[in-house]
Design an enzyme around this catalytic site. Structure first.
Site, PDB file in Angstrom:
ATOM      1  N   HIS A   1       9.799   2.629 -11.722  1.00  0.00           N
ATOM      2  CA  HIS A   1       8.678   3.561 -11.682  1.00  0.00           C
ATOM      3  C   HIS A   1       8.326   3.973 -13.105  1.00  0.00           C
ATOM      4  CE1 HIS A   1      10.350   4.838  -7.458  1.00  0.00           C
ATOM      5  NE2 HIS A   1       9.892   3.603  -7.467  1.00  0.00           N
TER       6      HIS A   1
HETATM    7  C1  FAD Z   1      13.504  -2.892  -6.137  1.00  0.00           C
HETATM    8  C2  FAD Z   1      12.209  -2.142  -6.215  1.00  0.00           C
HETATM    9  C3  FAD Z   1      11.905  -1.176  -5.266  1.00  0.00           C
HETATM   10  C4  FAD Z   1      10.709  -0.473  -5.333  1.00  0.00           C
HETATM   11  N1  FAD Z   1      10.427   0.420  -4.358  1.00  0.00           N
HETATM   12  C5  FAD Z   1       9.279   1.119  -4.380  1.00  0.00           C
HETATM   13  C6  FAD Z   1       8.951   2.039  -3.354  1.00  0.00           C
HETATM   14  O1  FAD Z   1       9.701   2.204  -2.396  1.00  0.00           O
HETATM   15  N2  FAD Z   1       7.791   2.728  -3.434  1.00  0.00           N
HETATM   16  C7  FAD Z   1       6.941   2.573  -4.465  1.00  0.00           C
HETATM   17  O2  FAD Z   1       5.911   3.229  -4.498  1.00  0.00           O
HETATM   18  N3  FAD Z   1       7.202   1.676  -5.451  1.00  0.00           N
HETATM   19  C8  FAD Z   1       8.358   0.958  -5.425  1.00  0.00           C
HETATM   20  N4  FAD Z   1       8.625   0.044  -6.413  1.00  0.00           N
HETATM   21  C9  FAD Z   1       7.644  -0.127  -7.470  1.00  0.00           C
HETATM   22  C10 FAD Z   1       6.531  -1.053  -7.005  1.00  0.00           C
HETATM   23  O3  FAD Z   1       7.075  -2.286  -6.664  1.00  0.00           O
HETATM   24  C11 FAD Z   1       5.506  -1.199  -8.102  1.00  0.00           C
HETATM   25  O4  FAD Z   1       4.985   0.083  -8.406  1.00  0.00           O
HETATM   26  C12 FAD Z   1       4.325  -2.051  -7.696  1.00  0.00           C
HETATM   27  O5  FAD Z   1       4.739  -3.244  -7.101  1.00  0.00           O
HETATM   28  C13 FAD Z   1       3.471  -2.321  -8.911  1.00  0.00           C
HETATM   29  O6  FAD Z   1       2.376  -3.115  -8.569  1.00  0.00           O
HETATM   30  P1  FAD Z   1       1.498  -3.795  -9.706  1.00  0.00           P
HETATM   31  O7  FAD Z   1       0.518  -4.631  -9.007  1.00  0.00           O
HETATM   32  O8  FAD Z   1       1.054  -2.766 -10.662  1.00  0.00           O
HETATM   33  O9  FAD Z   1       2.526  -4.679 -10.544  1.00  0.00           O
HETATM   34  P2  FAD Z   1       3.463  -5.889 -10.107  1.00  0.00           P
HETATM   35  O10 FAD Z   1       3.735  -5.854  -8.670  1.00  0.00           O
HETATM   36  O11 FAD Z   1       4.607  -5.893 -11.037  1.00  0.00           O
HETATM   37  O12 FAD Z   1       2.556  -7.146 -10.361  1.00  0.00           O
HETATM   38  C14 FAD Z   1       2.214  -7.556 -11.660  1.00  0.00           C
HETATM   39  C15 FAD Z   1       2.077  -9.055 -11.666  1.00  0.00           C
HETATM   40  O13 FAD Z   1       1.560  -9.431 -12.914  1.00  0.00           O
HETATM   41  C16 FAD Z   1       2.192 -10.592 -13.354  1.00  0.00           C
HETATM   42  N5  FAD Z   1       2.118 -10.634 -14.826  1.00  0.00           N
HETATM   43  C17 FAD Z   1       2.723  -9.806 -15.707  1.00  0.00           C
HETATM   44  N6  FAD Z   1       2.408 -10.160 -16.961  1.00  0.00           N
HETATM   45  C18 FAD Z   1       1.578 -11.221 -16.866  1.00  0.00           C
HETATM   46  C19 FAD Z   1       0.912 -12.024 -17.833  1.00  0.00           C
HETATM   47  N7  FAD Z   1       1.048 -11.789 -19.143  1.00  0.00           N
HETATM   48  N8  FAD Z   1       0.151 -13.051 -17.400  1.00  0.00           N
HETATM   49  C20 FAD Z   1       0.017 -13.302 -16.057  1.00  0.00           C
HETATM   50  N9  FAD Z   1       0.627 -12.572 -15.113  1.00  0.00           N
HETATM   51  C21 FAD Z   1       1.390 -11.529 -15.509  1.00  0.00           C
HETATM   52  C22 FAD Z   1       3.607 -10.451 -12.852  1.00  0.00           C
HETATM   53  O14 FAD Z   1       4.235 -11.714 -12.745  1.00  0.00           O
HETATM   54  C23 FAD Z   1       3.408  -9.772 -11.512  1.00  0.00           C
HETATM   55  O15 FAD Z   1       3.324 -10.685 -10.445  1.00  0.00           O
HETATM   56  C24 FAD Z   1       9.808  -0.703  -6.372  1.00  0.00           C
HETATM   57  C25 FAD Z   1      10.100  -1.672  -7.324  1.00  0.00           C
HETATM   58  C26 FAD Z   1      11.281  -2.396  -7.259  1.00  0.00           C
HETATM   59  C27 FAD Z   1      11.564  -3.429  -8.263  1.00  0.00           C
END
Ligand code: FAD
Ligand code: SF4
Lengths: 256, 570
Positions: free
Chosen positions: B500
């Site tokens: 987070h």
């Molecule tokens: C074990 C675990 C448990 C969690 N539990 C919770 C929960 O219960 N509740 C909650 O609210 N949140 C939880 N989270 C947090 C939640 O997973 C994240 O807040 C959320 O998934 C973020 O979404 P996002 O789309 O911002 O980023 P991400 O899901 O991280 O997606 C970003 C994507 O961008 C890609 N990327 C990064 N850099 C580049 C680049 N330079 N070029 C191309 N692609 C790139 C990555 O490969 C990734 O697929 C948890 C996280 C983990 C690890």
């Protein structure tokens, strides 16, 4: 050295517990003292694992051909590893210890692969000593740390007791392991407490990882702990007040 | 020489929850959208053999490969920042669905207080409650403005819950699915919390209590409480995530595609607009330019900030002068907790990632802080996520860490230990920020992101107060031994805490203290949008994704409007 290969529970448990066929026989929590070193044929219950090479009674022809060393190159080193893990996770009246669970082979396997080579870790320099809050900063891979650490355990035993680590009394082993844990033993490019942390963690991994990784023999680690391994669903049981005793199942059941 | 591809209307960098939401909404509106994802395609069919703690939870099968890219870290500016060589404190996602594939699924809306924290705190406690080192600021959007988008995200994800928490914001609609099962462990918490005068409720969950078809037509299955949830993908398609909801929705429009193994290394800018992105195909090593009318960064908090920094877009925050906004207000999560050791055995190995009960009596401004040395608080939750044996070796205090006694105690207490944990708010401090590392590089030659972060007085005080409250509940639950969390000292990047991370690309009404406006449109480039928990001006007392999802839905509306009219949205 021969003892741990003969009579050998690995083959035995494959046969008797039917892991390969997916059925599970026996292996209760106390009753299932099955380990690499149990010579069931001879009725011995030596599960503390005599891997010192001084208690052999002859190589049997039918040792399990899928068990062997992939990383360590001497039995001396492997025996040090084995005894150290057994001290961390010893056999007791609950069930087998690290050796009985196959933990030393598990660690040997891990060190030979991605884990040992730090395949998924950032290993570019410059390397510098950091604060503990900054984590792993050694230039060494885990394989290198284990090689050095195991040799150091033996060296420390020879300095203190003029004997190899694997020949020491349990209390003497504990004394040396504690010195490592406290970071009191000099190591190169890594601290002894860091090595001890890796060793402890790897021991627990070997005790409780799915048996497909060659530790947690016969799922004895899980049985001791009351963990059922891979189950498809708990939707029918999760509202029960009573503790649910469930026969564990390995993820290998999904491939057979 | 880079190969230039055909221009698209919208390119998203990264395809997790937020990239998926932008992809779905924009492609439904008729825009041609391409997602560039550095990782591989994956989905439910890949998770049939996922009940393997060692591979997934310990060896981090689904997470970012740090040998290619990591961050550097130091507690303070006086220290030498060093690479996070091994994963620990947080687990970064990679591949289709991002970290949403292996999240728990605790799904929250930040409190009305969060969005106006500066004005409400000043009004109630005076302007100097925390002192000038803390950079509190309003978000530029209110809870009421965001409410429809919270609802939208919850209906997309099918969130299971019950609306009986007196402390959270008003909801315009009920939860799309009923709460999960109230297991004996949860009931015990409920009873204890009620006895103490608190208001327990079932935690809103993205592990669904029943099968659900969302407004876009995607079906999410019913959770089986399998106990291999967080850190794992769901083999049932029962954990709501981008690859089973918004991604198929986007693909069905025919206006959306995803290019995998595409690692973006730069956002290209000309004048006051961006023109596209440059990326490396990680399989062939080839370099490409993807031109786009609109660029949307959805690459998670850390890489969103890093890409802006390496592309020289916006002004880097400088803690000496207080100038610059990029990298400012990096926050994390404070985790008060208490552990209880019991005589009786519980089915601790069963569970689901978001199976839990919570109280908000000590969250936000639900309680009076006049005589307290901190603001905000934490949601306090008992979860039953399914304890697994490698990771969970609880022992009462004074038990050795290894050897015969350890073995006995850790086996005995494996099924006799419960934990109540808080997701504590984290306030921005002038010394906590992100910047570019001057020494270390990733596999593509791009500098690593550097994080300078330590816990503050506010954090320590909050943690202490709430750990004590938490311990009282645990005591009331009947634990034989109750151990409150150790006092917070320095932030340590080794043990897992939470994924987070927040801040660094903060939203707001004032360009002097924010990177993007309330529509998440970059102040310095109108066709660049930055989406993620990086937009949070501080971190609240909950997990972030429900709020980030709402912001993404609102941003998608902004992008669609922008595509028609151009210009600033504010
Ligand atoms: C074990 C675990 C448990 C969690 N539990 C919770 C929960 O219960 N509740 C909650 O609210 N949140 C939880 N989270 C947090 C939640 O997973 C994240 O807040 C959320 O998934 C973020 O979404 P996002 O789309 O911002 O980023 P991400 O899901 O991280 O997606 C970003 C994507 O961008 C890609 N990327 C990064 N850099 C580049 C680049 N330079 N070029 C191309 N692609 C790139 C990555 O490969 C990734 O697929 C948890 C996280 C983990 C690890
Ligand atoms: S606990 Fe439920 S949602 Fe989580 S992986 Fe298991 S079945 Fe899926």
């Amino acid at each position: 050295m021969v003892n741990e290969k003969k009579g050998v529970s690995r083959r035995d448990f494959m046969k008797t517990t039917g892991i390969a066929t997916g059925t599970l026989i026996g292996g209760g929590i106390i009753g299932g003292l099955v380990g690499y070193n149990v010579n069931r044929d001879k009725g011995t219950t030596n599960t503390t694992g005599n891997q010192k090479g001084n208690n052999s009674s002859g190589q049997t022809a039918d040792h399990p051909v899928n068990v062997g060393l992939k990383f360590f190159s001497t039995m001396t080193a492997f025996n040090v590893l084995s005894q150290a893990t057994e001290r961390i996770f010893p056999e007791d009246d609950i069930g087998p210890g690290a050796i009985g669970l196959g933990v030393p082979y598990f660690i040997d396997n891990q060190l030979a692969g991605a884990y040992g080579m730090n395949a998924k870790e950032y290993m570019q320099g410059p390397f510098a000593d950091g604060a503990t809050t900054q984590g792993y900063q050694s230039r060494l891979t885990r394989a290198e740390i284990f090689t050095q650490g195991i040799a150091k355990l033996d060296e420390e035993a020879r300095t203190r007791y003029q004997m190899g680590f694997a020949e020491l009394e349990p209390e003497q082993m504990d004394e040396i392991l504690t010195a490592f844990q406290k970071g009191e033993v000099e190591m190169l490019a890594v601290t002894s407490d860091f090595f001890f942390k890796l060793l402890r963690q790897a021991t627990l991994e070997g005790a409780y990882a799915d048996p497909i990784y060659s530790g947690n023999q016969n799922m004895e680690g899980w049985k001791m702990k009351g963990f059922p391994g891979h189950q498809m669903s708990y939707i029918a049981q999760i509202e029960n007040e009573e503790f649910q005793k469930i026969e564990p199942q390995s993820i290998s059941s999904m491939t057979h | 020489m880079a190969t230039t591809l055909d221009k698209v209307d919208v390119v998203t960098v990264g395809v997790g929850w937020l990239g998926g939401i932008i992809g779905a909404e924009c492609s439904k509106a008729g825009l041609k959208v391409r997602g560039l994802e550095r990782g591989a395609k994956r989905g439910t069919e890949d998770f049939f053999m996922a009940h393997d703690e060692f591979r997934y939870a310990i060896r981090y099968e689904l997470f970012q490969n740090l040998s290619k890219e990591t961050i550097t870290f130091r507690n303070t500016r006086k220290m030498n920042a060093l690479p996070m060589r091994m994963m620990g404190s947080f687990l970064l996602g990679e591949g289709l669905g991002g970290a949403g594939t292996h999240w728990n699924g605790h799904n929250w809306r930040f409190l009305p207080y969060d969005f106006q924290i500066k004005s409400m705190t000043d009004e109630k406690y005076g302007a100097n409650k925390l002192g000038s080192d803390y950079q509190l600021q309003d978000w530029g959007v209110t809870y009421d403005e965001l409410e429809p988008y919270f609802t939208k995200f919850e209906y997309t994800a099918g969130i299971s819950g019950e609306d009986n928490n007196p402390f959270w914001g008003k909801r315009s609609k009920p939860f799309p699915t009923p709460p999960m099962k109230k297991t004996p462990i949860l009931q015990r918490f409920e009873k204890a919390a009620t006895n103490l005068g608190y208001h327990p409720f079932m935690m809103p969950s993205a592990n669904l209590s029943e099968s659900y078809t969302n407004p876009d037509g995607s079906t999410i299955a019913a959770c089986q409480y399998c106990g291999f949830c967080e850190r794992f993908g769901c083999e049932y398609g029962a954990k709501s995530s981008a690859e089973i909801t918004v991604i198929p929705t986007a693909l069905e429009t025919g206006n959306y595609d995803i290019r995998f193994h595409s690692n973006v290394v730069e956002v290209l800018k000309q004048g006051d607009k961006v023109t596209g992105v440059r990326f490396i195909d990680t399989v062939t090593g080839e370099e490409f330019i993807q031109p786009a009318e609109i660029v949307v960064l959805t690459s998670y908090v850390l890489n969103n900030a890093k890409l802006l920094m390496v592309s020289n877009i916006g002004e880097q925050y400088n803690p000496d002068t207080g100038r610059g906004t990029l990298g400012r207000n990096y926050c994390y999560q404070i985790l008060p907790s208490a552990t209880g050791f019991f005589d009786e055995q519980f089915n601790t190995f069963m569970g689901a990632g978001a199976l839990g009960m919570t109280i908000d009596d000590y969250n936000g401004d639900s309680f009076d802080h006049s005589n307290l040395d901190f603001i905000h608080g934490a949601s306090l939750t008992i979860t039953q996520t399914g304890q697994r044996p490698i990771q969970f070796n609880p022992v009462p205090p004074d038990t050795p860490a290894w050897g015969a006694e350890f073995k006995k105690a850790s086996i005995h207490y494996y099924t006799r230990t419960l934990n109540i944990g808080g997701q504590g708010a984290s306030m921005p401090h002038k010394e906590n920020f992100m910047s570019l590392d001057p020494n270390y590089k990733d596999a593509y030659g791009v500098p690593l992101l550097q994080i300078t972060y330590n816990f503050t007085e506010q954090d320590r005080n909050l943690h202490k107060y709430l750990s004590e409250k938490t311990a009282e509940i645990m005591k009331e639950m009947g634990a034989k031994t109750v151990v409150a969390a150790n006092p917070l000292t320095d932030y340590d990047i080794v043990p897992y805490q939470t994924t987070h991370n927040t801040g660094g690309t903060v939203m707001g009404n004032d360009p002097a203290i924010s990177v993007v406006n309330p529509w998440l449109q970059h102040w310095d480039a109108e066709n660049l949008f930055v989406v993620g928990a990086g937009n949070f001006a501080h971190n609240g007392g909950y997990n972030p994704t429900g709020t980030a999802g709402a912001l993404a839905y609102r941003c998608a509306e902004g992008i669609i409007n922008y595509s028609k009219t151009g210009g600033s949205l504010v």
